[in-house]
Design an enzyme around this catalytic site. Structure first.
Site, mmCIF file in Angstrom:
data_model
loop_
_atom_site.group_PDB
_atom_site.id
_atom_site.type_symbol
_atom_site.label_atom_id
_atom_site.label_comp_id
_atom_site.label_asym_id
_atom_site.label_seq_id
_atom_site.Cartn_x
_atom_site.Cartn_y
_atom_site.Cartn_z
ATOM 1 N N GLY A 1 49.089 38.353 38.555
ATOM 2 C CA GLY A 1 49.015 38.049 39.986
ATOM 3 C C GLY A 1 49.674 39.063 40.886
ATOM 4 N N GLU B 1 51.198 39.179 32.510
ATOM 5 C CA GLU B 1 49.757 39.437 32.309
ATOM 6 C C GLU B 1 49.119 40.066 33.534
ATOM 7 O OE1 GLU B 1 48.666 35.379 31.785
ATOM 8 O OE2 GLU B 1 48.852 35.455 29.622
ATOM 9 N N GLY C 1 46.554 42.009 35.722
ATOM 10 C CA GLY C 1 45.154 42.422 35.611
ATOM 11 C C GLY C 1 44.848 43.387 36.744
ATOM 12 N N ARG C 2 44.703 42.810 37.928
ATOM 13 C CA ARG C 2 44.355 43.579 39.121
ATOM 14 C C ARG C 2 45.280 44.780 39.344
ATOM 15 N NH1 ARG C 2 42.012 40.935 43.409
ATOM 16 N NH2 ARG C 2 42.927 38.990 42.666
ATOM 17 N N TYR D 1 34.967 35.873 48.470
ATOM 18 C CA TYR D 1 36.316 35.600 49.002
ATOM 19 C C TYR D 1 36.529 36.179 50.390
ATOM 20 C CZ TYR D 1 37.162 35.694 43.892
ATOM 21 O OH TYR D 1 37.103 35.532 42.535
ATOM 22 N N CYS E 1 18.818 40.436 48.305
ATOM 23 C CA CYS E 1 18.117 39.588 49.279
ATOM 24 C C CYS E 1 18.998 38.430 49.727
ATOM 25 C CB CYS E 1 16.830 39.062 48.666
ATOM 26 S SG CYS E 1 15.576 40.306 48.698
ATOM 27 N N GLU E 2 20.065 38.746 50.398
ATOM 28 C CA GLU E 2 21.009 37.751 50.922
ATOM 29 C C GLU E 2 21.589 38.343 52.193
ATOM 30 O OE1 GLU E 2 22.452 34.862 49.376
ATOM 31 O OE2 GLU E 2 21.260 35.058 47.547
HETATM 32 C C1 LIG Z 1 46.177 33.192 33.135
HETATM 33 C C2 LIG Z 1 45.987 34.431 33.949
HETATM 34 N N1 LIG Z 1 46.722 35.506 33.665
HETATM 35 C C3 LIG Z 1 46.574 36.648 34.351
HETATM 36 C C4 LIG Z 1 45.664 36.765 35.383
HETATM 37 C C5 LIG Z 1 45.555 38.069 36.064
HETATM 38 O O1 LIG Z 1 45.732 38.002 37.406
HETATM 39 P P1 LIG Z 1 45.763 39.317 38.287
HETATM 40 O O2 LIG Z 1 44.515 40.048 38.050
HETATM 41 O O3 LIG Z 1 45.868 38.772 39.649
HETATM 42 O O4 LIG Z 1 46.974 40.090 37.856
HETATM 43 C C6 LIG Z 1 44.885 35.654 35.724
HETATM 44 C C7 LIG Z 1 43.953 35.679 36.871
HETATM 45 O O5 LIG Z 1 44.323 35.335 37.975
HETATM 46 C C8 LIG Z 1 45.049 34.447 34.985
HETATM 47 O O6 LIG Z 1 44.309 33.377 35.252
HETATM 48 N N1 LIG Z 2 38.338 37.076 40.472
HETATM 49 C C1 LIG Z 2 39.360 36.928 41.456
HETATM 50 C C2 LIG Z 2 40.677 36.547 40.958
HETATM 51 C C3 LIG Z 2 40.684 35.511 39.898
HETATM 52 C C4 LIG Z 2 41.644 35.902 38.872
HETATM 53 C C5 LIG Z 2 41.455 35.203 37.568
HETATM 54 N N2 LIG Z 2 42.268 34.025 37.406
HETATM 55 C C6 LIG Z 2 39.380 38.124 42.396
HETATM 56 O O1 LIG Z 2 38.476 38.884 42.391
HETATM 57 O O2 LIG Z 2 40.258 38.328 43.166
#
Ligand SMILES: Cc1ncc(COP(=O)(O)O)c(C=O)c1O
Ligand SMILES: N[C@@H](CCCC[NH3+])C(=O)O
Length: 438
Positions: free
Chosen positions: A248, A290, A292-293, A334, A361-362
């Site tokens: 997050g 964890e 991701g983004r 979003y 097409c949206e």
């Molecule tokens: C369980 C879990 N861990 C990690 C993440 C990674 O989140 P982010 O990409 O915001 O770091 C997510 C997605 O929100 C998640 O659901």
């Molecule tokens: N997919 C979302 C976030 C969800 C993360 C997964 N729990 C985004 O693009 O911001």
């Protein structure tokens, strides 16, 4: 203009990423094209990992691969010594195909199938993040059938939901994930798992939200979970050794976003957990996170080719590109905001404001509503920044658009890591209509 990582404007006035001229990348690989600045990904990964190391805290930094899943990114993350968070048999299979060590993979999901659990066990997965009572029953069946031990974390909802800048104490009522920490569900889950000789409970997991710019939410969550760990020590004589605080960590999409550096998130969280653990007379747990983004988001740029324009007098000028919601669903889903430039006119003055439309097409297939740009012409290259997370991974074949290619760039070299889908790929699973005889 805000440039990320190795991004710079070269002598030709073109955007360059990882030492590669984006105009050349488009000539070689076509558009739309996802370009990843791998030096920036590594910098971020090291920012998280090395901070734990410097602080002398046992930790795992698991790349939440839902942000961008492919063989090459798994291999890069393995090379950086990261662990991996996967949420489906598809992500797990990709990781195994990539040669990612199974013992550093963690399986998530709020509705794991028995097949997914067996697959994970058979691969020798490091840990399963158990989400609900149904899953505990399935897991019991699977471990007993295959007679293999498994490590788990218990996912809880600590009653903290992070909404970007503010934190709302919600109780548990509104989440599909995890066991409620406050109403006895988490205690019951722990009890059920402790009764199973083949199941080892390593610790507790929570994830409070995404695109978070402060540490308050993580700290509130840690307080609640460490408090629960102390209760468990007294009530059942069991002390979890792992505290997983999820992902997050936010990134900068536009000037409104002010994220912290990876080391700042880690330092604040670790110091706080050290304090609350000591106050509760607990040993310092291992901290797992964890991201991701924050590992891949601003390292990714999408290159498009500009096509048609449409003037709506006194209102706006639409500028259409050769992709859209099929490769980046986030603006439509979003209302996400992005910045972009004309990669082949990067030194030209912005004299116009365009509404950047996709080709689906949206009417809602808009990437950016008000983008200042130089005068644009067909064939120009639009570079949309910060598309590295939840772009490719959420891409679709809507309108039977083919999924773009992905390249990794670093030190002047571009490496294709996902081939562009072909028209043939689109029909390869289709079967013909056969008229039923009556
Ligand atoms: C369980 C879990 N861990 C990690 C993440 C990674 O989140 P982010 O990409 O915001 O770091 C997510 C997605 O929100 C998640 O659901
Ligand atoms: N997919 C979302 C976030 C969800 C993360 C997964 N729990 C985004 O693009 O911001």
């Amino acid at each position: 203009m805000h440039l990320y990582g190795t991004g710079q404007i070269n002598e030709q006035g073109n955007l360059e990423i990882g030492g590669c001229d984006t105009v050349d990348l488009v000539k070689e690989f076509g558009t739309p094209l996802y370009v990843y600045d791998t030096a920036l990904i590594k910098e971020r990964a090291r920012g998280f990992k090395q901070t734990f190391e410097k602080m002398g805290v046992k930790a795992q930094v698991a790349y939440a691969s839902k942000a961008f899943s492919s063989v090459a990114i798994y291999q890069l993350m393995d090379d950086e010594g990261m662990s991996l968070d996967v949420v489906s048999s598809g992500e797990l299979f990709t990781a195994i195909q990539a040669g990612f060590p199974a013992e550093r993979i963690h399986l998530h999901g709020n509705n794991k199938s028995k097949e997914e659990l067996s697959m994970a066990l058979n691969y020798g997965i490091g840990c399963i993040v158990v989400d609900n009572f149904f899953e505990i029953e399935l897991l019991k069946e699977v471990v007993n059938e295959v007679q293999m031990p498994v490590n788990i974390l218990i996912r809880v909802t600590p009653g903290i939901e992070a909404h970007t800048h503010d934190y709302i104490l919600t109780g548990q009522e509104d989440s599909k994930f995890g066991f409620d920490l406050n109403n006895g569900q988490a205690d019951r889950a722990l009890q059920l798992c402790l009764e199973q000789p083949l199941i080892t409970v390593l610790g507790v997991h929570c994830h409070i939200g995404s695109q978070i710019f402060e540490t308050t939410g993580f700290i509130l969550a840690a307080d609640k979970i460490v408090g629960k760990m102390a209760d468990w020590k007294k009530s059942v004589g069991f002390t979890p050794t792992v505290l997983n605080l999820g992902g997050g960590f936010g990134i900068r999409y536009t000037e409104e976003d002010e994220p912290l550096e990876p080391y700042q998130y880690v330092e604040k969280i670790v110091h706080h957990v050290q304090d609350v653990a000591a106050n509760n007379e607990l040993d310092m747990p291992e901290i797992w996170i964890e991201p991701g983004r924050s590992l891949v988001g601003d390292a990714g740029t999408t290159l498009y080719q500009v096509g048609s324009t449409k003037d709506v007098p006194d209102t706006r000028t639409y500028l259409a590109v050769d992709g859209g919601m099929s490769d980046n669903i986030r603006p439509a889903l979003y209302d996400a905001k992005y910045e972009a430039i004309l990669a082949n006119k990067a030194t030209k003055e912005n004299t116009k404001t365009y509404a950047i439309a996709g080709k689906c097409c949206e009417s809602g297939d808009m990437l950016i509503w008000d983008l200042p740009l130089p005068e644009a012409s067909p064939g120009d290259i639009l570079a949309v920044f910060c598309t590295g997370a939840y772009g490719y991974s959420m891409a679709s074949n809507y309108n039977r658009l083919t999924k773009p290619a992905v390249v990794f760039v670093e030190n002047g070299e571009a490496r294709l890591v996902v081939r562009r889908e072909s028209l043939e790929d689109l029909v390869k699973n289709d079967l013909p209509y056969v008229k039923q005889s009556v």
